[in-house]
Design a protein around this motif. Structure first.
Motif, short mmCIF file in Angstrom:
data_model
loop_
_atom_site.label_atom_id
_atom_site.label_comp_id
_atom_site.label_asym_id
_atom_site.label_seq_id
_atom_site.Cartn_x
_atom_site.Cartn_y
_atom_site.Cartn_z
N ILE A 6 18.95 39.48 22.17
CA ILE A 6 20.26 39.40 21.49
C ILE A 6 21.35 39.95 22.42
O ILE A 6 22.48 39.46 22.42
N ARG A 209 3.79 31.59 23.63
CA ARG A 209 2.76 31.13 22.67
C ARG A 209 1.40 31.09 23.37
O ARG A 209 0.40 31.56 22.84
N TYR A 417 -0.12 24.97 17.84
CA TYR A 417 1.29 25.04 18.24
C TYR A 417 1.42 24.83 19.75
O TYR A 417 2.32 24.15 20.22
N TRP A 449 20.30 13.25 21.83
CA TRP A 449 20.58 14.13 20.70
C TRP A 449 19.30 14.49 19.94
O TRP A 449 19.16 15.62 19.47
N TYR A 453 17.83 18.23 19.38
CA TYR A 453 17.46 18.66 18.02
C TYR A 453 16.01 19.17 18.00
O TYR A 453 15.73 20.26 17.50
N ILE A 460 13.16 27.52 17.20
CA ILE A 460 13.25 28.34 15.98
C ILE A 460 11.90 28.44 15.27
O ILE A 460 11.47 29.50 14.85
N VAL A 461 11.22 27.30 15.17
CA VAL A 461 9.99 27.27 14.35
C VAL A 461 8.75 27.69 15.15
O VAL A 461 7.86 28.35 14.62
N LEU B 8 29.01 20.71 20.18
CA LEU B 8 28.29 21.92 19.76
C LEU B 8 28.36 22.11 18.25
O LEU B 8 27.37 22.50 17.61
N ILE B 10 28.70 19.68 16.00
CA ILE B 10 27.83 18.67 15.38
C ILE B 10 26.37 19.12 15.41
O ILE B 10 25.65 19.06 14.42
N LEU B 11 25.96 19.62 16.59
CA LEU B 11 24.58 20.07 16.74
C LEU B 11 24.28 21.25 15.80
O LEU B 11 23.23 21.28 15.15
N LEU B 14 23.95 20.00 12.30
CA LEU B 14 22.64 19.33 12.13
C LEU B 14 21.53 20.35 11.87
O LEU B 14 20.70 20.18 10.97
N ILE B 15 21.54 21.40 12.67
CA ILE B 15 20.50 22.44 12.54
C ILE B 15 20.66 23.16 11.20
O ILE B 15 19.67 23.40 10.49
N SER B 18 19.44 21.05 8.37
CA SER B 18 17.96 21.02 8.37
C SER B 18 17.43 22.31 7.75
O SER B 18 16.45 22.31 7.00
N LEU B 147 18.04 41.41 15.72
CA LEU B 147 17.90 39.98 15.95
C LEU B 147 17.03 39.35 14.88
O LEU B 147 17.33 38.29 14.33
N PHE B 151 17.94 36.47 12.21
CA PHE B 151 17.18 35.22 12.21
C PHE B 151 16.54 34.94 10.85
O PHE B 151 16.41 33.79 10.45
N LEU B 156 14.36 27.98 8.43
CA LEU B 156 13.52 27.42 9.50
C LEU B 156 12.78 28.55 10.21
O LEU B 156 11.59 28.47 10.48
N TYR B 157 13.51 29.62 10.50
CA TYR B 157 12.88 30.74 11.19
C TYR B 157 11.84 31.42 10.31
O TYR B 157 10.86 31.98 10.80
N ASN B 160 8.67 30.31 11.11
CA ASN B 160 8.30 30.47 12.51
C ASN B 160 6.84 30.88 12.66
O ASN B 160 6.40 31.87 12.08
N SER B 161 6.11 30.09 13.39
CA SER B 161 4.71 30.37 13.73
C SER B 161 3.77 30.27 12.54
O SER B 161 2.59 30.55 12.68
N LEU B 162 4.26 29.95 11.39
CA LEU B 162 3.38 30.05 10.23
C LEU B 162 3.21 28.76 9.45
O LEU B 162 2.51 28.75 8.45
N SER B 163 3.83 27.69 9.93
CA SER B 163 3.69 26.44 9.19
C SER B 163 2.21 26.02 9.14
O SER B 163 1.76 25.41 8.19
N TYR B 164 1.47 26.43 10.20
CA TYR B 164 0.04 26.12 10.22
C TYR B 164 -0.64 26.68 8.97
O TYR B 164 -1.43 26.00 8.31
#
Lengths: 475, 309
Positions: A6, A209, A417, A449, A453, A460-461, B8, B10-11, B14-15, B18, B147, B151, B156-157, B160-164
Motif C-alpha cells: 500500500i 501462488r 489456481y 480491454w 479486465y 484481485i481474486v 481508467l 471506464i476500466l 467495469l471492475i 463486476s 490494505l 480490500f 471480488l477480493y 480471493n483464493s477461496l473460490s475453489y
C-alpha cells in the motif's frame, strides 16, 4: 518499500505528480530525495552504504577522467573496485568465507575460529554496487565522460524503480536521461501502467501462488516423494521467473510513466533451445554486465576454446556468488557453466544436426525437444538455487533421479489456481517479442480491454497479498 | 490526458460493477452451499443453538464426536472446529457465539505448543467470503492490516483464493468440513500407512514463548466468564507426541488456578500414546479413536465439571 504494498501505491502517484509539476532543473534533486526515502523506508541507516558506494565511484570516476597516466588510471580503478566491493564483502560474504575457513580449520584440528557477525544484508546491495561499478569501468575504458554533478550521479545509483532489484542499468543509457526534459505523455503513462499491471500479475498471481506449493515441498522435503520434487522444481522455475521478471516489469513500467526507459531484463527465457540462449534472455542486465566487464575483457586477448571455457566457468561461478553467499549458489553457478561449456564444445555438431533435421523437415520437432531439455536443465539447477543448504539440494536431486517413493503431493486449491494463472502467463509471454506492451499493441480493442479486465480480476481474486518480498531483494 | 483518465474510469467502473454483481450473486449462495467450508463457519457463527460448542482446529474437528458428549451430558453439542484455525478464529467464533447468547459452555482445544509460536494470520483469511454477508468480520480478518481492511470491502477480493472451496462442495459429494448430520464432526476412517510405519523420535520444541498470545487467550476466556459462559480448555492426545517439553501445557495448568477455566491435558495420555489404531494420522483421531476419546472426555467433564443437565 515493496512494489506490492500500500505504501508504494501511495508513494508512486505522489512522486509522479510532483515530478511533473516542479521545474525541470530541480527534478533530479526531487527524484534523488524520493529514491533515498524509498530505500530508507526499509532500513534508514543502510542509506549510508548506498551513499558510500556512490561517493567512492563518483570520486573514482572523476580521478580516472582527470588522470593522464594510464597506469595511474588502472590503480585508481582497482582501488575504486576494492572499496566498492568492501561493503558487499562485509555484509554478504564475510560470514560465508568465515564459516568455510572455520570448517577447514576444524577439519585440520586447529582450534581457531573466525567470529560470526550478526548482520542484516542491505537490500539491493549487489545491484547498486554493480551499477555504480559499471560507470567507473566505462570511464576507465573511455566509453563515456565522467559525470560532474554529484547529485545526478547519486540519482543514477539510487533511482528508485530499479534500485533494489535491477535491471542493472548502464550509465551510458540511464545518466543522459536525467538531463532530458520529460513532459507528461499519455503514451508513456499507458505503456508504463500496462507493464506495472503485468508485473503485478506475475508477482502476486503466479509467483506468490506457486510459492505456496514450492515452499510446502522444499520446507518439508523429507516427507515428499520424487514426483512432488519434480513438480515443485518445475513450479519453482516459473516462480523465480515471475517473481524477478515481475519486479523488472514494474520497475520498467514505473520509470516509463515518468518518461525514463530502462533496459529489458527478460525475454521469456524458458523458450530457449539451449542454455546459452537461455542466458541471452534471462536476467539480461546481469548477464551482459558479467559478459562486458569480466568475460570479454579477459577472453578478447586470446580467444581460444579452452580460454573461453575456463572464463565461462569463472564468470558463472561469480554469477552464483553474486546471487548468494552459499555453496548452493556456487553449485548452481557451476551447473550453468557446465552446460554453457557443453554448448561451446558442441557448436559445430549442433549445426550439423540442425541441418540434418531441416532436410527431413523435423526442425520444429527437434526445436521442441531442445526447449524441453533446456527447461529440464534449468529446473534441475534451480533446485540448488532454492535449497536452503547443499544437503537439501542433493537430497532433492537424488529424490528426483531415483524417483523417491511416495505419492504426488496435491494441494488442489493452490495447484488449480496456479495452473489457471500459468496458462495465461504462457500464452502471453510466449507471444511476446519484447514485453507485455508489445503483446498488447498487437491486439484489437476488444481483446485488449478483455485482457486488462481478466488481469485485474485475476489479481484481485487469485492474487496472494501477504506482502511477500521479491526473491531478488536478498541479492 | 483526458483520454487516459476516461479509459481508467471506464476500466474502474467495469471492475466495480463486476464487484457488485459478484456480491449480489454470492450473498444468497453462500448460506446455501452444501456441507463445506462456509456452511460450517456460517452455522457456527450464526445458526447453532447448541449449549456446548467445541472450538479448535482439525484435530478437534475429527477427534470429538458431539453425539457421544450429548448422550453422556444431556446437552446439545456442536463441533465448531475448523482445519487450520488457531487463536484468531477462536476469538471471532467466541464473539459471535457470545453475541447470540445461546451457548452455555465453550470448549477450546489448544495444541501443545500453541503459546510458543507466532500468531498465524493465514488461517483466518479463509473467512474472507463471509465478509460478503457480514462486514463485522473485516477487523478480525484484517488484524490491523490497512490494505487488507480496505480490500475486504470488495466482494471480488472476499473470494480471493477461496473460490475453489466455494465451488468444490457443490461439485463433490464428499464434504470438506463436518456437516449437520455429524454435528460438525469430520469423521476420518482407518489409519495412514505412514503412521503405522512411524519411528518415534522425541524432540524438544524450540519455540519462543509468546506472552501476547497468552494474554489474548486470557482476554477471550474473561469475556466468556463475564457472560457466565463456562470455559473448558483441552489439549488433545497425539499418537507419538513429538515434543518432550511443552511450556504451553505448563502455562495452561498454572493459569487454570485463576478460575477462568478448567483444563484437561490428554497430550501424553497413556491410553492413546503409541496406539496407531486410534489415529488417522499423527495428530488426528480416526472414527474409533474419536469415539473412544469422546467417551473419556464426556466422563471427565461429567465428573469434574458437573456439566450434566
Amino acid at each position: 518499500m515493496l512494489f506490492n504494498s500500500i505504501e508504494f501505491l501511495i508513494f508512486f502517484p505522489i512522486v509522479c505528480l510532483i515530478y511533473f509539476i516542479i521545474p525541470h532543473k530541480v527534478r533530479w534533486a526531487f527524484l534523488l530525495v524520493a529514491s533515498y526515502y524509498f530505500y530508507m523506508s526499509w532500513k534508514a541507516s543502510y542509506a549510508i552504504l548506498l551513499f558510500g558506494v556512490t561517493t567512492v565511484n563518483y570520486l573514482g570516476g572523476l580521478a580516472i577522467a582527470n588522470s593522464k597516466n594510464k597506469e595511474t588510471k588502472k590503480w585508481i580503478l582497482i582501488f575504486t573496485i576494492i572499496l566498492s566491493l568492501s561493503g558487499l564483502y562485509y555484509y554478504k560474504y564475510f560470514n560465508f568465507i568465515g564459516n568455510t575457513i572455520n570448517a577447514i580449520l576444524n577439519n585440520l584440528g586447529i582450534g581457531i575460529s573466525i567470529p560470526f557477525l550478526d548482520l542484516i544484508l542491505p537490500v539491493g546491495i549487489s545491484f547498486f554496487t554493480f551499477q555504480a561499478l559499471s560507470y567507473t569501468i566505462d570511464i576507465y575504458k573511455g566509453q563515456m565522460k565522467c559525470e560532474t554533478n554529484f547529485g545526478i550521479f547519486a540519482l543514477f545509483v539510487s533511482f528508485f524503480p530499479q534500485l533494489v532489484a535491477g535491471p542493472i542499468e548502464r550509465a551510458t543509457h540511464l545518466l543522459p536521461q536525467f538531463y532530458e526534459k520529460h513532459k507528461w505523455n499519455d503514451k508513456n503513462a499507458v505503456v508504463g501502467i500496462r507493464l506495472m499491471l503485468w508485473g503485478m500479475f506475475k508477482k502476486v498471481v503466479v509467483a506468490d501462488r506457486l510459492a505456496l506449493y514450492v515452499n510446502a515441498v522444499f520446507n518439508n522435503y523429507q516427507k515428499h516423494s520424487g514426483l512432488s520434487y519434480i513438480l515443485a522444481s518445475i513450479l519453482f522455475a516459473f516462480q523465480i521467473y515471475c517473481d524477478f521478471s515481475g519486479y523488472s516489469d514494474i520497475a520498467r513500467g514505473s520509470a516509463r510513466v515518468m518518461g525514463f526507459d530502462l533496459m529489458v531484463n527478460f525475454r521469456f527465457p524458458y523458450l530457449s533451445e539451449n542454455v546459452t540462449k537461455f542466458w541471452q534472455r534471462n536476467h539480461i542486465s546481469l548477464t551482459t554486465w558479467l559478459k562486458d566487464y569480466i568475460y570479454f575483457p579477459l577472453v578478447e586477448t586470446n580467444p581460444t576454446v579452452l580460454r573461453m571455457c575456463v572464463l565461462i566457468f569463472i564468470t558463472f561461478l561469480l554469477s552464483g556468488l553474486w546471487h548468494g553467499a552459499d555453496w548452493t549458489f556456487v553449485i548452481w553457478g557451476i551447473w550453468q557453466a557446465v552446460f554453457l561449456i557443453y554448448d561451446i564444445l558442441m557448436r559445430k555438431k549442433r549445426k550439423r544436426m540442425e541441418k540434418w533435421f531441416k532436410e527431413r523437415k523435423l526442425l520444429n520437432l527437434s526445436l521442441g525437444f531442445r526447449y524441453l531439455v533446456t527447461f529440464a536443465i534449468i529446473c534441475l539447477g534451480a533446485i540448488f538455487f532454492r535449497a536452503s543448504d547443499v544437503k537439501q539440494g542433493w537430497a532433492i536431486l537424488k529424490g528426483i533421479l531415483s524417483l523417491k517413493e511416495g505419492s504426488l503431493f496435491i494441494d488442489a486449491a493452490t495447484l488449480s489456481y496456479s495452473f489457471i494463472a500459468l496458462i495465461l502467463l504462457l500464452f502471453i509471454e510466449a507471444n511476446n517479442t519484447i514485453d507485455f506492451n508489445d503483446f498488447i499493441m498487437r491486439q484489437k480493442t476488444l481483446s485488449k480491454w478483455s485482457l486488462y479486465y481478466i488481469i485485474i480480476i485475476s489479481i484481485i481474486v487469485l492474487g496472494v497479498f501477504d506482502n511477500s518480498a521479491f526473491i531478488y531483494f536478498q541479492f | 490526458m483526458k483520454r487516459l483518465i476516461l479509459k481508467l474510469v471506464i476500466l474502474t467502473l467495469l471492475i466495480l460493477s463486476s464487484d457488485i454483481i459478484i456480491g449480489i450473486l454470492l450473498r444468497p449462495l453462500i448460506s446455501k452451499i452444501p456441507n463445506g467450508r462456509y456452511f460450517k463457519i456460517y452455522h457456527t457463527f450464526y445458526k447453532t443453538d447448541a449449549e456446548m460448542v467445541l472450538i479448535g482446529s482439525s484435530a478437534c474437528e475429527t477427534g470429538v464426536n458431539p453425539e457421544i458428549l450429548e448422550k453422556q451430558l444431556g446437552l446439545t453439542v456442536w463441533n465448531g472446529a475448523r482445519g487450520d484455525q488457531t487463536l484468531l478464529y477462536f476469538e471471532v467464533a467466541t464473539d459471535k457465539l457470545l453475541e447470540r447468547k445461546k451457548v452455555k459452555t465453550i470448549v477450546y482445544f489448544i495444541e501443545s505448543m500453541r503459546f510458543e509460536t507466532e500468531i498465524d494470520i493465514s488461517g483466518i483469511s479463509q473467512l474472507k467470503p463471509l465478509t460478503i454477508v457480514d462486514k463485522s468480520l473485516i477487523p478480525y480478518i484484517s488484524q490491523g492490516r490497512k490494505l487488507e481492511e480496505y480490500f475486504l470491502k470488495s466482494n471480488l477480493y472476499a473470494c480471493n483464493s477461496l473460490s475453489y472451496y466455494l465451488i468444490r462442495p457443490m461439485l463433490s459429494s464428499k464434504s470438506i468440513d463436518g456437516g449437520v448430520e455429524t454435528k460438525g464432526q469430520k469423521v476420518k476412517i482407518g489409519s495412514k500407512s505412514s503412521l503405522l510405519n512411524y519411528k518415534y523420535k522425541g524432540i524438544s520444541f524450540k519455540g519462543v514463548y509468546n506472552q501476547q498470545k497468552v494474554d489474548r487467550y486470557l482476554m477471550m476466556f474473561k469475556k466468556c466468564r463475564d457472560q457466565n459462559v463456562n470455559v473448558i480448555v483441552i489439549t488433545l492426545p497425539r499418537c507419538n507426541p513429538p515434543y518432550e517439553l511443552s511450556r504451553t501445557i505448563d502455562t495452561l495448568k498454572s493459569m487454570q488456578d485463576e478460575g477462568l477455566f478448567r483444563y484437561f491435558d490428554y497430550y501424553t495420555d497413556q491410553r492413546f500414546i503409541h496406539k496407531p489404531e486410534f489415529f488417522y494420522d499423527e495428530g488426528h483421531f480416526n472414527k474409533e479413536g474419536a469415539n473412544y476419546f469422546s467417551e473419556i472426555l464426556a466422563k471427565d467433564l461429567f465428573d469434574s465439571c458437573s456439566l450434566r443437565k
